[in-house]
Design a protein around this motif. Structure first.
Motif, PDB file in Angstrom:
ATOM      1  N   GLN A 163      -1.056  26.629 -46.414  1.00 15.07           N
ATOM      2  CA  GLN A 163      -1.158  25.295 -45.838  1.00 15.07           C
ATOM      3  C   GLN A 163      -1.779  24.352 -46.867  1.00 15.07           C
ATOM      4  O   GLN A 163      -2.742  24.706 -47.558  1.00 15.07           O
ATOM      5  CB  GLN A 163      -2.002  25.320 -44.567  1.00 15.07           C
ATOM      6  N   ALA A 164      -1.240  23.160 -46.951  1.00 15.34           N
ATOM      7  CA  ALA A 164      -1.693  22.183 -47.940  1.00 15.34           C
ATOM      8  C   ALA A 164      -3.179  21.875 -47.780  1.00 15.34           C
ATOM      9  O   ALA A 164      -3.901  21.739 -48.772  1.00 15.34           O
ATOM     10  CB  ALA A 164      -0.864  20.908 -47.841  1.00 15.34           C
ATOM     11  N   ARG A 165      -3.660  21.808 -46.554  1.00 13.60           N
ATOM     12  CA  ARG A 165      -5.074  21.471 -46.349  1.00 13.60           C
ATOM     13  C   ARG A 165      -5.996  22.535 -46.931  1.00 13.60           C
ATOM     14  O   ARG A 165      -7.065  22.218 -47.458  1.00 13.60           O
ATOM     15  CB  ARG A 165      -5.383  21.220 -44.885  1.00 13.60           C
ATOM     16  N   TYR A 166      -5.579  23.811 -46.892  1.00 12.69           N
ATOM     17  CA  TYR A 166      -6.396  24.861 -47.488  1.00 12.69           C
ATOM     18  C   TYR A 166      -6.317  24.819 -49.010  1.00 12.69           C
ATOM     19  O   TYR A 166      -7.296  25.103 -49.698  1.00 12.69           O
ATOM     20  CB  TYR A 166      -5.995  26.236 -46.957  1.00 12.69           C
ATOM     21  N   ALA A 167      -5.163  24.475 -49.537  1.00  7.72           N
ATOM     22  CA  ALA A 167      -5.025  24.328 -50.988  1.00  7.72           C
ATOM     23  C   ALA A 167      -5.901  23.179 -51.479  1.00  7.72           C
ATOM     24  O   ALA A 167      -6.559  23.292 -52.521  1.00  7.72           O
ATOM     25  CB  ALA A 167      -3.562  24.094 -51.355  1.00  7.72           C
ATOM     26  N   ILE A 168      -5.937  22.091 -50.733  1.00 11.01           N
ATOM     27  CA  ILE A 168      -6.797  20.947 -51.092  1.00 11.01           C
ATOM     28  C   ILE A 168      -8.260  21.383 -51.095  1.00 11.01           C
ATOM     29  O   ILE A 168      -9.006  21.074 -52.020  1.00 11.01           O
ATOM     30  CB  ILE A 168      -6.566  19.770 -50.126  1.00 11.01           C
ATOM     31  N   ARG A 169      -8.676  22.120 -50.071  1.00 13.69           N
ATOM     32  CA  ARG A 169     -10.064  22.598 -50.008  1.00 13.69           C
ATOM     33  C   ARG A 169     -10.394  23.494 -51.200  1.00 13.69           C
ATOM     34  O   ARG A 169     -11.470  23.377 -51.798  1.00 13.69           O
ATOM     35  CB  ARG A 169     -10.297  23.385 -48.718  1.00 13.69           C
ATOM     36  N   LEU A 170      -9.475  24.399 -51.526  1.00  9.94           N
ATOM     37  CA  LEU A 170      -9.719  25.322 -52.629  1.00  9.94           C
ATOM     38  C   LEU A 170      -9.835  24.581 -53.956  1.00  9.94           C
ATOM     39  O   LEU A 170     -10.775  24.801 -54.728  1.00  9.94           O
ATOM     40  CB  LEU A 170      -8.596  26.362 -52.703  1.00  9.94           C
ATOM     41  N   LEU A 171      -8.897  23.695 -54.231  1.00 12.11           N
ATOM     42  CA  LEU A 171      -8.930  22.962 -55.496  1.00 12.11           C
ATOM     43  C   LEU A 171     -10.178  22.088 -55.611  1.00 12.11           C
ATOM     44  O   LEU A 171     -10.797  22.032 -56.668  1.00 12.11           O
ATOM     45  CB  LEU A 171      -7.668  22.124 -55.670  1.00 12.11           C
TER      46      LEU A 171
END
Length: 139
Positions: A92-100
Protein backbone atom coordinates in the motif's frame (compact mmCIF):
# COMPACT_ATOMS: atom_id res chain seq x y z
CA UNK A 1 -21.02 0.31 1.11
CA UNK A 2 -17.84 -1.06 -0.46
CA UNK A 3 -14.31 -0.37 0.70
CA UNK A 4 -12.35 2.13 -1.42
CA UNK A 5 -9.55 0.66 -3.52
CA UNK A 6 -6.18 1.09 -1.82
CA UNK A 7 -3.43 2.87 -3.73
CA UNK A 8 -0.50 0.52 -4.33
CA UNK A 9 3.17 1.22 -4.99
CA UNK A 10 2.72 -0.12 -8.54
CA UNK A 11 0.24 2.72 -9.17
CA UNK A 12 3.07 5.25 -8.75
CA UNK A 13 6.05 3.35 -10.18
CA UNK A 14 8.24 4.83 -12.92
CA UNK A 15 8.83 1.80 -15.11
CA UNK A 16 11.88 0.99 -17.25
CA UNK A 17 14.47 2.79 -15.15
CA UNK A 18 17.84 3.67 -16.59
CA UNK A 19 20.44 1.19 -15.37
CA UNK A 20 24.10 2.17 -15.29
CA UNK A 21 27.34 0.46 -14.31
CA UNK A 22 28.84 1.63 -11.04
CA UNK A 23 32.19 2.23 -12.75
CA UNK A 24 30.69 4.86 -15.08
CA UNK A 25 31.56 8.46 -14.35
CA UNK A 26 29.11 10.89 -12.81
CA UNK A 27 29.47 12.92 -16.04
CA UNK A 28 28.13 9.89 -17.97
CA UNK A 29 25.23 9.61 -15.53
CA UNK A 30 24.48 13.32 -15.88
CA UNK A 31 24.23 12.96 -19.67
CA UNK A 32 21.69 10.15 -19.20
CA UNK A 33 19.74 12.17 -16.62
CA UNK A 34 19.62 15.14 -18.98
CA UNK A 35 18.51 13.08 -21.99
CA UNK A 36 15.89 11.06 -20.10
CA UNK A 37 14.37 13.73 -17.88
CA UNK A 38 14.42 11.27 -14.95
CA UNK A 39 16.01 12.10 -11.63
CA UNK A 40 16.72 8.54 -10.46
CA UNK A 41 18.98 5.86 -11.89
CA UNK A 42 19.56 2.24 -10.88
CA UNK A 43 23.09 0.87 -10.49
CA UNK A 44 23.34 -2.63 -11.95
CA UNK A 45 24.30 -5.65 -9.91
CA UNK A 46 27.86 -6.89 -10.36
CA UNK A 47 26.80 -10.50 -9.82
CA UNK A 48 23.57 -12.44 -9.14
CA UNK A 49 24.35 -12.31 -5.40
CA UNK A 50 24.88 -8.53 -5.43
CA UNK A 51 22.25 -5.86 -4.74
CA UNK A 52 21.09 -2.90 -6.82
CA UNK A 53 22.23 0.60 -6.00
CA UNK A 54 20.43 3.88 -6.59
CA UNK A 55 21.65 7.28 -7.77
CA UNK A 56 19.68 10.52 -7.72
CA UNK A 57 20.39 14.05 -8.85
CA UNK A 58 20.26 15.09 -5.21
CA UNK A 59 23.08 12.69 -4.34
CA UNK A 60 25.18 14.12 -7.16
CA UNK A 61 24.42 17.68 -6.04
CA UNK A 62 25.41 16.97 -2.43
CA UNK A 63 28.41 14.70 -3.00
CA UNK A 64 29.91 16.08 -6.22
CA UNK A 65 28.93 19.65 -7.02
CA UNK A 66 28.60 20.92 -3.43
CA UNK A 67 32.10 19.57 -2.74
CA UNK A 68 33.50 21.08 -5.95
CA UNK A 69 34.46 17.68 -7.38
CA UNK A 70 34.82 17.11 -11.13
CA UNK A 71 31.98 14.88 -12.43
CA UNK A 72 34.28 13.31 -15.02
CA UNK A 73 36.67 12.21 -12.26
CA UNK A 74 34.09 10.74 -9.87
CA UNK A 75 32.66 7.26 -10.39
CA UNK A 76 29.01 6.49 -9.81
CA UNK A 77 29.87 3.92 -7.14
CA UNK A 78 31.42 6.71 -5.03
CA UNK A 79 28.11 8.58 -4.89
CA UNK A 80 25.38 5.91 -5.05
CA UNK A 81 23.50 4.37 -2.15
CA UNK A 82 23.75 0.60 -1.95
CA UNK A 83 21.89 -1.52 -1.15
CA UNK A 84 18.81 0.33 -2.29
CA UNK A 85 15.55 -0.13 -0.43
CA UNK A 86 13.25 -2.51 -2.31
CA UNK A 87 9.47 -2.26 -2.17
CA UNK A 88 6.86 -4.68 -3.41
CA UNK A 89 4.56 -3.29 -6.07
CA UNK A 90 1.68 -4.69 -4.03
CA UNK A 91 2.54 -2.66 -0.91
CA UNK A 92 0.00 0.00 0.00
CA UNK A 93 1.29 3.44 -0.93
CA UNK A 94 0.62 4.83 2.55
CA UNK A 95 2.93 2.22 4.10
CA UNK A 96 5.62 2.92 1.52
CA UNK A 97 5.36 6.64 2.35
CA UNK A 98 5.73 5.85 6.07
CA UNK A 99 8.75 3.64 5.44
CA UNK A 100 10.56 6.12 3.20
CA UNK A 101 9.93 9.03 5.57
CA UNK A 102 11.01 6.97 8.60
CA UNK A 103 14.28 6.13 6.82
CA UNK A 104 14.64 9.69 5.48
CA UNK A 105 14.76 8.44 1.87
CA UNK A 106 13.30 9.97 -1.27
CA UNK A 107 13.35 6.95 -3.57
CA UNK A 108 13.15 3.14 -3.58
CA UNK A 109 13.28 0.36 -6.13
CA UNK A 110 10.17 -1.65 -6.97
CA UNK A 111 10.82 -5.38 -7.23
CA UNK A 112 8.30 -8.08 -8.15
CA UNK A 113 9.15 -11.76 -8.52
CA UNK A 114 12.85 -10.88 -8.06
CA UNK A 115 12.66 -8.62 -11.13
CA UNK A 116 13.33 -4.88 -11.16
CA UNK A 117 10.09 -3.18 -12.24
CA UNK A 118 11.11 0.44 -11.73
CA UNK A 119 11.66 3.18 -9.21
CA UNK A 120 9.25 5.06 -7.01
CA UNK A 121 9.76 8.32 -5.21
CA UNK A 122 8.14 9.92 -2.22
CA UNK A 123 6.73 12.56 -4.57
CA UNK A 124 4.99 10.02 -6.85
CA UNK A 125 3.67 8.01 -3.91
CA UNK A 126 2.28 11.11 -2.21
CA UNK A 127 0.58 12.35 -5.38
CA UNK A 128 -0.97 8.92 -6.03
CA UNK A 129 -2.20 8.63 -2.43
CA UNK A 130 -3.58 12.18 -2.50
CA UNK A 131 -5.42 11.56 -5.78
CA UNK A 132 -7.00 8.47 -4.28
CA UNK A 133 -8.00 10.29 -1.09
CA UNK A 134 -9.56 13.16 -3.05
CA UNK A 135 -11.43 10.76 -5.35
CA UNK A 136 -12.81 8.82 -2.37
CA UNK A 137 -14.20 11.93 -0.70
CA UNK A 138 -17.91 12.47 -1.37
CA UNK A 139 -19.01 15.76 -2.62
Amino acid sequence: MSQPEETRVRDAVQEDPHVINGLASVADAMRIFEASGHDTMVIEKRSPDDEYGVLTLGMIARQVFARNRAPSRVSVYEVMEKPAINLSGNMQARYAIRLLTRLNLDVALVIEDDKLIGTVGLRELTLAEAASAIADRPG
